[in-house]
Scaffold this motif. Structure first.
Motif, PDB file in Angstrom:
ATOM      1  N   ILE A   1      29.915  29.047  -3.077  1.00  0.00           N
ATOM      2  CA  ILE A   1      28.563  29.823  -3.443  1.00  0.00           C
ATOM      3  C   ILE A   1      28.782  30.212  -4.911  1.00  0.00           C
ATOM      4  O   ILE A   1      27.805  29.892  -5.626  1.00  0.00           O
ATOM      5  N   GLU A   2      29.883  30.415  -5.400  1.00  0.00           N
ATOM      6  CA  GLU A   2      30.009  30.962  -6.879  1.00  0.00           C
ATOM      7  C   GLU A   2      29.894  29.826  -7.522  1.00  0.00           C
ATOM      8  O   GLU A   2      29.141  29.748  -8.901  1.00  0.00           O
ATOM      9  N   LYS A   3      30.397  28.606  -7.188  1.00  0.00           N
ATOM     10  CA  LYS A   3      30.303  27.254  -7.906  1.00  0.00           C
ATOM     11  C   LYS A   3      28.927  26.838  -8.179  1.00  0.00           C
ATOM     12  O   LYS A   3      28.370  26.504  -9.044  1.00  0.00           O
ATOM     13  N   TYR A   4      27.987  26.846  -7.002  1.00  0.00           N
ATOM     14  CA  TYR A   4      26.804  26.616  -6.822  1.00  0.00           C
ATOM     15  C   TYR A   4      25.893  27.619  -7.853  1.00  0.00           C
ATOM     16  O   TYR A   4      25.030  27.037  -8.687  1.00  0.00           O
ATOM     17  N   ILE A   5      26.049  28.748  -7.748  1.00  0.00           N
ATOM     18  CA  ILE A   5      25.503  29.825  -8.729  1.00  0.00           C
ATOM     19  C   ILE A   5      25.726  29.482 -10.146  1.00  0.00           C
ATOM     20  O   ILE A   5      24.807  29.366 -10.877  1.00  0.00           O
ATOM     21  N   LYS A   6      26.989  28.978 -10.649  1.00  0.00           N
ATOM     22  CA  LYS A   6      27.175  28.535 -11.801  1.00  0.00           C
ATOM     23  C   LYS A   6      26.505  27.240 -12.298  1.00  0.00           C
ATOM     24  O   LYS A   6      26.950  26.858 -13.374  1.00  0.00           O
ATOM     25  N   GLY A   7      25.967  26.358 -11.274  1.00  0.00           N
ATOM     26  CA  GLY A   7      25.410  25.249 -11.866  1.00  0.00           C
ATOM     27  C   GLY A   7      26.096  23.948 -11.215  1.00  0.00           C
ATOM     28  O   GLY A   7      25.531  22.801 -11.584  1.00  0.00           O
ATOM     29  N   GLU A   8      27.076  24.057 -10.340  1.00  0.00           N
ATOM     30  CA  GLU A   8      27.852  22.876  -9.778  1.00  0.00           C
ATOM     31  C   GLU A   8      26.984  22.711  -8.504  1.00  0.00           C
ATOM     32  O   GLU A   8      27.221  23.147  -7.333  1.00  0.00           O
TER      33      GLU A   8
END
Length: 201
Positions: free
Chosen positions: A11-18
């Motif tokens: 989830i953190e990766k997605y929020i960061k743009g991944e």
């Protein structure tokens, strides 16, 4: 705890743009969420639509997710709320789950011990499974949802209570009532079957 950390990381990766991180998250829950969607709608197209709408809402609200909690209950809450909002009144109960998920069909069957059905009373297993699935379909939502979550999704009483925003005692009561209703329907079906067989001789 490992699952919580892995979900949180994605989830953190997605929020960061991944963007690929959300694809990995979908893969982790594709079977369980589709199974829940189909258990709720009992119709292929509706299940797929509910599945897709759930993920759309997850993506739209991903930043509101509380990272201290497990992702799965949050995901299920969104799915159930979406179902309640859109599908509850439609009652489209026809169709079969697509081939990719046929290995999940076995999870629709509550074991004989749970329903207090003696093993010797089961003559044709597949027919019995079909009957049970059909009866689960027609239960009222307040009984069907706890049955689905407890037996098919293996959630605890506490998790179901939190998910459905009900006291734990109410969850247990509804599960017991649901089992009684299913047992009664099975007994009626068995009696009708015996009368039918008797009439053919």
């Amino acid at each position: 705890m490992i699952i919580l950390k892995e979900d949180k990381c994605l989830i953190e990766k997605y929020i960061k743009g991944e963007s690929q991180a959300i694809e990995e998250l979908v893969k982790r829950y594709i079977n369980s969420l589709y199974h829940l969607s189909y258990s709720l709608t009992h119709e292929k197209n509706s299940a797929e639509e509910l599945f897709q709408e759930t993920w759309i809402k997850v993506i739209e609200n991903i930043e509101t997710y509380n990272h201290r909690n497990h992702f799965k209950p949050w995901l299920y809450t969104i799915c159930i709320n979406t179902y309640r909002d859109k599908y509850r009144k439609e009652k489209r109960w026809l169709g079969r789950v697509k081939d990719y998920f046929t290995n999940q069909e076995k999870e629709y069957v509550i074991n004989n011990y749970t329903l207090s059905i003696p093993m010797e009373d089961i003559v044709e297993k597949k027919e019995q499974e079909k009957i049970i699935k059909n009866y689960i379909k027609i239960l009222e939502d307040k009984y069907r949802l706890p049955i689905i979550l407890f037996y098919f999704q293996e959630m605890t009483y506490q998790e179901i209570a939190e998910l459905l925003k009900l006291p734990m005692g109410t969850v247990k009561s509804r599960l017991n009532t649901a089992k009684k209703k299913l047992r009664k329907m099975m007994e009626v079906n068995d009696d009708e079957g015996k009368r039918t067989r008797k009439g053919t001789w």
